[in-house]
Write a protein that holds these residues in place. Structure first.
Motif, PDB file in Angstrom:
ATOM      1  N   ALA A 186      18.504 -29.992  35.851  1.00 17.35           N
ATOM      2  CA  ALA A 186      17.754 -31.242  35.100  1.00 17.35           C
ATOM      3  C   ALA A 186      16.361 -31.619  35.648  1.00 17.35           C
ATOM      4  CB  ALA A 186      18.708 -32.408  35.135  1.00 17.35           C
ATOM      5  N   GLU A 187      16.475 -31.565  37.034  1.00 12.00           N
ATOM      6  CA  GLU A 187      15.224 -32.238  37.544  1.00 12.00           C
ATOM      7  C   GLU A 187      14.134 -30.924  37.459  1.00 12.00           C
ATOM      8  OE1 GLU A 187      13.282 -33.354  42.004  1.00 12.00           O
ATOM      9  OE2 GLU A 187      15.244 -33.042  41.797  1.00 12.00           O
ATOM     10  N   ALA A 188      14.545 -29.533  37.560  1.00  8.77           N
ATOM     11  CA  ALA A 188      13.684 -28.542  37.193  1.00  8.77           C
ATOM     12  C   ALA A 188      13.115 -28.498  35.982  1.00  8.77           C
ATOM     13  CB  ALA A 188      14.269 -27.205  37.698  1.00  8.77           C
ATOM     14  N   ALA A 189      13.923 -28.983  34.891  1.00  8.98           N
ATOM     15  CA  ALA A 189      13.607 -28.926  33.594  1.00  8.98           C
ATOM     16  C   ALA A 189      12.593 -30.130  33.244  1.00  8.98           C
ATOM     17  CB  ALA A 189      14.669 -28.796  32.526  1.00  8.98           C
ATOM     18  N   PHE A 190      12.871 -31.240  33.968  1.00 10.35           N
ATOM     19  CA  PHE A 190      11.822 -32.231  33.834  1.00 10.35           C
ATOM     20  C   PHE A 190      10.509 -31.775  34.555  1.00 10.35           C
ATOM     21  CE2 PHE A 190      15.441 -35.457  33.222  1.00 10.35           C
ATOM     22  CZ  PHE A 190      15.446 -35.635  32.050  1.00 10.35           C
ATOM     23  N   ARG A 191      10.674 -31.469  35.574  1.00 11.91           N
ATOM     24  CA  ARG A 191       9.400 -31.176  36.524  1.00 11.91           C
ATOM     25  C   ARG A 191       8.251 -30.231  36.080  1.00 11.91           C
ATOM     26  NH1 ARG A 191       8.927 -34.099  41.080  1.00 11.91           N
ATOM     27  NH2 ARG A 191      10.478 -34.967  42.072  1.00 11.91           N
ATOM     28  N   ASN A 192       9.245 -29.280  35.610  1.00 11.39           N
ATOM     29  CA  ASN A 192       8.451 -27.756  35.244  1.00 11.39           C
ATOM     30  C   ASN A 192       8.019 -27.645  33.703  1.00 11.39           C
ATOM     31  OD1 ASN A 192       8.907 -27.072  38.048  1.00 11.39           O
ATOM     32  ND2 ASN A 192      10.598 -26.008  37.690  1.00 11.39           N
ATOM     33  N   GLU A 193       8.878 -28.419  32.893  1.00 15.00           N
ATOM     34  CA  GLU A 193       8.765 -28.372  31.648  1.00 15.00           C
ATOM     35  C   GLU A 193       8.225 -29.582  30.760  1.00 15.00           C
ATOM     36  OE1 GLU A 193      11.205 -25.188  29.630  1.00 15.00           O
ATOM     37  OE2 GLU A 193      12.353 -25.414  31.488  1.00 15.00           O
ATOM     38  N   LEU A 194       9.244 -30.608  30.508  1.00  6.32           N
ATOM     39  CA  LEU A 194       8.835 -31.592  30.028  1.00  6.32           C
ATOM     40  C   LEU A 194       7.815 -32.347  30.431  1.00  6.32           C
ATOM     41  CD1 LEU A 194       9.700 -33.058  27.422  1.00  6.32           C
ATOM     42  CD2 LEU A 194      11.539 -34.491  28.709  1.00  6.32           C
ATOM     43  N   ILE A 195       7.742 -32.861  31.697  1.00  6.23           N
ATOM     44  CA  ILE A 195       6.514 -33.417  32.323  1.00  6.23           C
ATOM     45  C   ILE A 195       5.152 -33.009  32.247  1.00  6.23           C
ATOM     46  CG2 ILE A 195       5.673 -34.732  34.454  1.00  6.23           C
ATOM     47  CD1 ILE A 195       8.410 -35.301  34.945  1.00  6.23           C
ATOM     48  N   PRO A 196       5.111 -31.699  32.361  1.00  9.43           N
ATOM     49  CA  PRO A 196       3.868 -31.109  32.190  1.00  9.43           C
ATOM     50  C   PRO A 196       3.465 -30.941  30.657  1.00  9.43           C
ATOM     51  CG  PRO A 196       5.275 -29.849  33.750  1.00  9.43           C
ATOM     52  CD  PRO A 196       6.095 -30.766  33.326  1.00  9.43           C
ATOM     53  N   ALA A 197       4.396 -31.138  29.894  1.00  3.92           N
ATOM     54  CA  ALA A 197       4.171 -31.205  28.407  1.00  3.92           C
ATOM     55  C   ALA A 197       3.612 -32.233  28.024  1.00  3.92           C
ATOM     56  CB  ALA A 197       5.214 -30.777  27.566  1.00  3.92           C
ATOM     57  N   TYR A 198       4.015 -33.518  28.565  1.00  2.00           N
ATOM     58  CA  TYR A 198       3.350 -34.788  28.465  1.00  2.00           C
ATOM     59  C   TYR A 198       2.175 -34.907  28.867  1.00  2.00           C
ATOM     60  CZ  TYR A 198       7.338 -37.180  25.972  1.00  2.00           C
ATOM     61  OH  TYR A 198       8.197 -37.433  24.865  1.00  2.00           O
ATOM     62  N   LYS A 199       1.988 -34.214  30.073  1.00  2.00           N
ATOM     63  CA  LYS A 199       0.464 -34.249  30.614  1.00  2.00           C
ATOM     64  C   LYS A 199      -0.567 -33.591  29.677  1.00  2.00           C
ATOM     65  CE  LYS A 199       1.678 -35.226  35.561  1.00  2.00           C
ATOM     66  NZ  LYS A 199       1.573 -34.659  36.964  1.00  2.00           N
ATOM     67  N   ARG A 200      -0.113 -32.307  28.964  1.00  3.22           N
ATOM     68  CA  ARG A 200      -0.842 -31.880  28.375  1.00  3.22           C
ATOM     69  C   ARG A 200      -1.224 -32.648  26.768  1.00  3.22           C
ATOM     70  NH1 ARG A 200       2.217 -27.525  30.088  1.00  3.22           N
ATOM     71  NH2 ARG A 200       3.871 -27.659  28.439  1.00  3.22           N
ATOM     72  N   LEU A 201      -0.145 -33.166  26.544  1.00  2.00           N
ATOM     73  CA  LEU A 201      -0.400 -34.238  25.356  1.00  2.00           C
ATOM     74  C   LEU A 201      -1.406 -35.573  25.788  1.00  2.00           C
ATOM     75  CD1 LEU A 201       0.087 -35.680  22.550  1.00  2.00           C
ATOM     76  CD2 LEU A 201       2.152 -36.748  23.705  1.00  2.00           C
ATOM     77  N   ILE A 202      -1.171 -36.013  27.050  1.00  2.21           N
ATOM     78  CA  ILE A 202      -2.124 -36.985  27.567  1.00  2.21           C
ATOM     79  C   ILE A 202      -3.691 -36.354  27.460  1.00  2.21           C
ATOM     80  CG2 ILE A 202      -2.728 -38.387  29.402  1.00  2.21           C
ATOM     81  CD1 ILE A 202       0.286 -38.668  29.994  1.00  2.21           C
ATOM     82  N   ALA A 203      -3.704 -35.482  27.927  1.00  6.95           N
ATOM     83  CA  ALA A 203      -4.955 -34.785  28.306  1.00  6.95           C
ATOM     84  C   ALA A 203      -5.730 -34.562  26.777  1.00  6.95           C
ATOM     85  CB  ALA A 203      -5.022 -33.482  28.973  1.00  6.95           C
ATOM     86  N   TRP A 204      -4.806 -34.026  25.892  1.00  4.84           N
ATOM     87  CA  TRP A 204      -5.281 -33.756  24.454  1.00  4.84           C
ATOM     88  C   TRP A 204      -5.834 -35.080  23.872  1.00  4.84           C
ATOM     89  CZ3 TRP A 204      -7.983 -32.055  21.104  1.00  4.84           C
ATOM     90  CH2 TRP A 204      -7.806 -32.620  19.598  1.00  4.84           C
ATOM     91  N   GLN A 205      -4.938 -36.101  24.001  1.00  5.37           N
ATOM     92  CA  GLN A 205      -5.340 -37.527  23.531  1.00  5.37           C
ATOM     93  C   GLN A 205      -6.364 -37.896  24.114  1.00  5.37           C
ATOM     94  OE1 GLN A 205      -3.060 -39.452  20.892  1.00  5.37           O
ATOM     95  NE2 GLN A 205      -3.463 -37.220  20.764  1.00  5.37           N
ATOM     96  N   GLU A 206      -6.766 -37.851  25.415  1.00 10.00           N
ATOM     97  CA  GLU A 206      -8.070 -38.323  26.108  1.00 10.00           C
ATOM     98  C   GLU A 206      -9.232 -37.547  25.746  1.00 10.00           C
ATOM     99  OE1 GLU A 206      -6.685 -37.829  30.153  1.00 10.00           O
ATOM    100  OE2 GLU A 206      -6.104 -39.998  30.328  1.00 10.00           O
ATOM    101  N   GLU A 207      -8.937 -36.368  25.410  1.00 10.63           N
ATOM    102  CA  GLU A 207     -10.299 -35.438  25.049  1.00 10.63           C
ATOM    103  C   GLU A 207     -10.406 -35.901  23.860  1.00 10.63           C
ATOM    104  OE1 GLU A 207     -11.059 -30.760  23.729  1.00 10.63           O
ATOM    105  OE2 GLU A 207      -9.424 -31.177  25.067  1.00 10.63           O
ATOM    106  N   ASP A 208      -9.569 -36.116  22.703  1.00  7.38           N
ATOM    107  CA  ASP A 208      -9.986 -36.512  21.328  1.00  7.38           C
ATOM    108  C   ASP A 208     -10.345 -37.708  21.204  1.00  7.38           C
ATOM    109  OD1 ASP A 208     -10.574 -35.442  18.657  1.00  7.38           O
ATOM    110  OD2 ASP A 208      -8.467 -35.950  18.115  1.00  7.38           O
ATOM    111  N   ARG A 209     -10.099 -38.782  22.051  1.00  2.38           N
ATOM    112  CA  ARG A 209     -10.112 -40.082  21.931  1.00  2.38           C
ATOM    113  C   ARG A 209     -11.744 -40.470  21.662  1.00  2.38           C
ATOM    114  NH1 ARG A 209     -11.574 -44.727  21.562  1.00  2.38           N
ATOM    115  NH2 ARG A 209     -10.628 -46.511  22.466  1.00  2.38           N
TER     116      ARG A 209
END
Length: 555
Positions: A186-209
């Protein structure tokens, strides 16, 4: 969430619609089957019309909040009752990351068309995404600090995953070694997949904001916006009413309700104008008649009182309804990762088999945005006899096609919710004091204002501030609530018009039935007719009520 999937679903809808029209003889169907046919055709045509504006719909915003759905799904709805359930949970963590990336891709496509939500939607998505990933053992970035500069003690997703694993261990469904393996996975799935996906979402939102600017726009100012708003009005009201017609209905209803509120103000004994009474109700935060304390005790008091209001109606429902839901309903506070100060309360449906209760969720992070006068009326709208009554009954219906148990038409469902606030007047021990009566009138006023403000923002060029000031001039809701509401209308064009339009239609249908049937009118029969077929467009609902009237007349 891929474009390919959306294309495939639309192709299937078109093919199924053609098959339906060519394979059935409508005149040979029973009246109930004709209703099913008509609803299916209506939904298909609605989907086709909406698909033409695929690039006009915002992907991420503070209302639909798809970014917050993934943790809600894991925490609130995914049951891990055995080892396989936990393995599925871990798989869902990974697949949530894939879904989030697909949504980011869609958002980029929409932005390329020059369509993006207002500035505040970006701010909300960024802030909430950080809340989802912050906390030990994951993110501790500066963005994770609250207003006091403090970091969250732990991450809600991680707490949920470890609690579910521990529960399996406690029940001897797994051993300690397997529990450790599942925690690592579970920790690996959070650290390696879901959390990086949220960081990509944040980066996109900050870019387009930066492209959104600091002034919110109605959708008619965006590419293809006028046609899109007209489609949204038709979709949400299930009528052919124009923006101008809806605006005029709203103005008339606001005037009528102001007169009613002035009468209640006099009963309360407030000496002053209605506008001054609004200010008194809105700003007198330390009056225990008006607000709960902004403490944990105050929040629990709100939950307890809302539960009591709903429990009072549970006892008398059989006097007003023949069909009753199997599923229970409960009142809960919104989870911390998606709670917003002053945001609207909402209902989340029960399961069709009644195994999970319906939930009335309340945002309680800021109790100064939760006036006591609104408690009863909102409980009736979101709970009983409102959304829970309507949605649970619909999901539990038998003898009709499954799609009808899940169909959704906002004018019907929200019209019923608002009608329920009004219906509760007739029920015992409700609205016992002038403040709660004012709250009910204020809630209806709220929906009347929506007709004016939604069309004002999207069809008449109103600014966000003009809409907020109109709200404040005609209601006692706080500025935080008014701003939250206006921002809701800006990202959900047309949706807010459905409530009052639907309520007015249901009231008209009841008034007509009472006139036609006289002493033979039965309130339980009327309500069972309205709810007993599930959600439907208002014109089909009118036909259904007319058919019931004729059956009663025929004995």
């Amino acid at each position: 969430f891929s474009v390919e999937t959306m294309d495939a679903e639309m192709a299937r809808t078109r093919a199924d619609l053609e098959e339906l029209r060519t394979s059935f003889d409508y005149n040979k169907l029973t009246p109930e089957a004709q209703t099913s046919y008509d609803i299916w055709v209506y939904q298909a045509e609605q989907d086709i019309a909406s698909d033409e504006f695929r690039m006009n719909s915002y992907v991420f915003d503070q209302m639909r909040a798809i970014h917050g759905f993934f943790p809600q799904l894991l925490i609130a709805f995914h049951r891990a009752n055995d080892e396989q359930g936990m393995e599925d949970y871990i798989s869902r963590i990974s697949e949530s990351a894939r879904g989030l990336d697909q949504l980011v891709g869609l958002s980029k496509m929409v932005a390329e068309e020059g369509v993006r939500p207002p500035y505040f939607a970006f701010d909300s998505v960024i802030d909430e995404s950080w809340k989802i990933i912050c906390g030990e053992p994951f993110e501790t970035a500066e963005e994770c600090r609250d207003d006091k500069g403090e970091l969250p003690e732990s991450n809600a997703l991680w707490d949920d995953a470890t609690a579910k694993i521990q529960n399996l261990l406690d029940q001897d469904k797994i051993d300690a070694d397997r529990a450790g393996e599942l925690r690592d996975a579970a920790e690996a799935a959070f650290r390696n997949e879901l959390i990086p996906a949220y960081k990509r979402l944040i980066a996109w939102q900050e870019e387009d904001r930066v492209n959104a600017g600091d002034v919110a726009k109605g959708v008619t100012l965006l590419p293809n916006g006028v046609a899109y708003y007209n489609e949204r009005l038709a979709n949400q009201t299930t009528t052919d009413m124009t923006g101008d017609e809806i605006h005029e209905v709203g103005l008339a209803e606001v005037a009528r309700l102001r007169a009613e509120m002035e009468e209640i103000q006099a009963d309360f004994g407030f000496d002053g104008t209605l506008q001054e009474f609004f200010v008194f109700l809105r700003d007198t935060k330390d009056d225990e008649r008006l607000y709960y304390p902004d403490t944990d005790e105050g929040r629990q008091g709100y939950i307890d009182d809302a539960t009591a209001a709903i429990d009072n109606l549970k006892a008398v429902l059989p006097d007003y309804f023949g069909i009753l839901p199997k599923a229970d309903m409960v009142v809960k506070r919104v989870e911390a990762f998606r709670e917003q100060d002053g945001a609207a309360q909402h209902y989340f449906p029960s399961t069709p088999d009644g195994s999970r209760p319906g939930v009335y969720y309340a945002h309680l992070s800021d109790m100064t945005a939760m006036p006591k006068l609104e408690l009863e009326v909102i409980a009736y709208h979101e709970g009983l006899p409102g959304h829970h009554m309507q949605i649970a009954i619909q999901q539990e219906l038998t003898g009709i096609p499954t799609f009808r148990t899940q169909a959704g038409f906002t004018a019907y469902s929200e019209g019923w919710g608002l009608y329920s606030e009004w219906l509760a007047i007739e029920m015992p021990d409700t609205y016992q004091d002038p403040l709660s009566r004012f709250g009910r009138a204020g809630s209806e006023m709220w929906r009347a204002i929506r007709l004016v403000v939604d069309t004002g923002l999207h069809a008449k060029g109103w600014t966000e501030e003009e809409a907020v000031q109109y709200f404040m001039a005609n209601s006692a809701i706080t500025e935080a609530q008014a701003r939250s509401e206006v921002r809701r209308y800006l990202v959900l064009p047309g949706q807010a018009t459905s409530y009052k339009i639907g309520m007015i239609k249901i009231q008209e249908l009841r008034k007509n039935a009472e006139a036609e049937l006289g002493d033979d009118f039965d309130i339980r029969g009327f309500h069972d007719t309205v709810l007993g077929g599930g959600a439907m467009p208002l014109a089909i609902l009118e036909r259904r009520v007319d058919q019931w009237i004729e059956r009663v007349k025929a004995g």
